[in-house]
Each structure stands twice: as C-alpha cells, then as structure tokens.
Design a protein around this motif. Sequence first.
Motif, mmCIF file in Angstrom:
data_model
loop_
_atom_site.group_PDB
_atom_site.id
_atom_site.type_symbol
_atom_site.label_atom_id
_atom_site.label_comp_id
_atom_site.label_asym_id
_atom_site.label_seq_id
_atom_site.Cartn_x
_atom_site.Cartn_y
_atom_site.Cartn_z
ATOM 1 N N VAL A 8 0.843 -1.199 0.000
ATOM 2 C CA VAL A 8 0.000 0.000 0.000
ATOM 3 C C VAL A 8 0.879 1.250 0.000
ATOM 4 N N ALA A 9 1.909 1.264 0.840
ATOM 5 C CA ALA A 9 2.815 2.407 0.889
ATOM 6 C C ALA A 9 3.534 2.587 -0.447
ATOM 7 N N LEU A 10 3.965 1.510 -1.044
ATOM 8 C CA LEU A 10 4.633 1.579 -2.344
ATOM 9 C C LEU A 10 3.666 2.095 -3.413
ATOM 10 N N GLY A 11 2.423 1.634 -3.366
ATOM 11 C CA GLY A 11 1.416 2.121 -4.308
ATOM 12 C C GLY A 11 1.156 3.608 -4.144
ATOM 13 N N LEU A 12 1.096 4.081 -2.910
ATOM 14 C CA LEU A 12 0.892 5.506 -2.663
ATOM 15 C C LEU A 12 2.060 6.341 -3.172
ATOM 16 N N VAL A 13 3.269 5.848 -3.001
ATOM 17 C CA VAL A 13 4.444 6.557 -3.504
ATOM 18 C C VAL A 13 4.406 6.627 -5.029
ATOM 19 N N VAL A 14 4.040 5.527 -5.670
ATOM 20 C CA VAL A 14 3.947 5.508 -7.135
ATOM 21 C C VAL A 14 2.862 6.470 -7.605
ATOM 22 N N LEU A 15 1.703 6.491 -6.944
ATOM 23 C CA LEU A 15 0.634 7.424 -7.303
ATOM 24 C C LEU A 15 1.077 8.874 -7.121
ATOM 25 N N PHE A 16 1.805 9.144 -6.052
ATOM 26 C CA PHE A 16 2.292 10.502 -5.808
ATOM 27 C C PHE A 16 3.245 10.931 -6.923
ATOM 28 N N ILE A 17 4.163 10.066 -7.294
ATOM 29 C CA ILE A 17 5.124 10.391 -8.343
ATOM 30 C C ILE A 17 4.402 10.572 -9.681
ATOM 31 N N ALA A 18 3.426 9.708 -9.978
ATOM 32 C CA ALA A 18 2.677 9.836 -11.228
ATOM 33 C C ALA A 18 1.883 11.143 -11.245
ATOM 34 N N GLY A 19 1.291 11.515 -10.126
ATOM 35 C CA GLY A 19 0.552 12.771 -10.046
ATOM 36 C C GLY A 19 1.461 13.970 -10.224
ATOM 37 N N PHE A 20 2.625 13.919 -9.621
ATOM 38 C CA PHE A 20 3.579 15.016 -9.775
ATOM 39 C C PHE A 20 4.056 15.111 -11.214
ATOM 40 N N TRP A 21 4.288 13.963 -11.850
ATOM 41 C CA TRP A 21 4.723 13.948 -13.252
ATOM 42 C C TRP A 21 3.654 14.582 -14.141
ATOM 43 N N LYS A 22 2.380 14.243 -13.906
ATOM 44 C CA LYS A 22 1.273 14.820 -14.679
ATOM 45 C C LYS A 22 1.212 16.329 -14.465
ATOM 46 N N PHE A 23 1.372 16.774 -13.223
ATOM 47 C CA PHE A 23 1.377 18.201 -12.915
ATOM 48 C C PHE A 23 2.508 18.908 -13.665
ATOM 49 N N ALA A 24 3.691 18.310 -13.650
ATOM 50 C CA ALA A 24 4.837 18.925 -14.330
ATOM 51 C C ALA A 24 4.596 19.010 -15.837
ATOM 52 N N GLU A 25 3.960 18.023 -16.415
ATOM 53 C CA GLU A 25 3.637 18.059 -17.846
ATOM 54 C C GLU A 25 2.612 19.157 -18.140
ATOM 55 N N ASP A 26 1.608 19.316 -17.285
ATOM 56 C CA ASP A 26 0.578 20.337 -17.490
ATOM 57 C C ASP A 26 1.137 21.743 -17.361
ATOM 58 N N VAL A 27 2.104 21.938 -16.487
ATOM 59 C CA VAL A 27 2.684 23.262 -16.268
ATOM 60 C C VAL A 27 3.468 23.717 -17.501
#
Length: 76
Positions: A8-27
């Motif tokens: 679960v912790a590993l999944g949350l870390v992966v989701l956080f990184i994916a969300g940050f990556w999407k944010f960086a692409e949108d910016v």
Amino acid sequence: MRSLLTWVALGLVVLFIAGFWKFAEDVRETPEPPPQAQAIVALTGGSLERLSTGVRLLEEEKGERLLISGVNRIVT
C-alpha cells in the motif's frame, strides 16, 4: 499484514510520483490567452510589472477599462 502495508505504501508513492509527473507536464503547456473581460484590475504594490501588464492587456483589447487599485505602504 506487514507485507500488505508495504505494498500500500509503495502504491501511494507511485501514485504521488505519477501525479507530480502529470502536474509537471501540465505546467509546461502554453496557457490559453485570457478571455475578453469588462475590466482589468491591476493591484499596485511592490512591483510595477502589474501595472505594465494591465496596460498591455488593455492595449491588446482584453478588457474595456483598466482599474488601478492599491494603498501606499505607510497607510494604516
């Protein structure tokens, strides 16, 4: 149970990184130009760039009028 928490912790870390990556692409995308407005409001303060941006937007006919609002720093 401990293995489940690790996954679960590993999944949350992966989701956080994916969300940050999407944010960086949108910016990085070029923003849309501002729509036509009835008025442009430029707040005065520590920078003259706000006023010059307001005047530039008025010259580009992005608004019908320019309202300049602000207070001197010594006013209490």
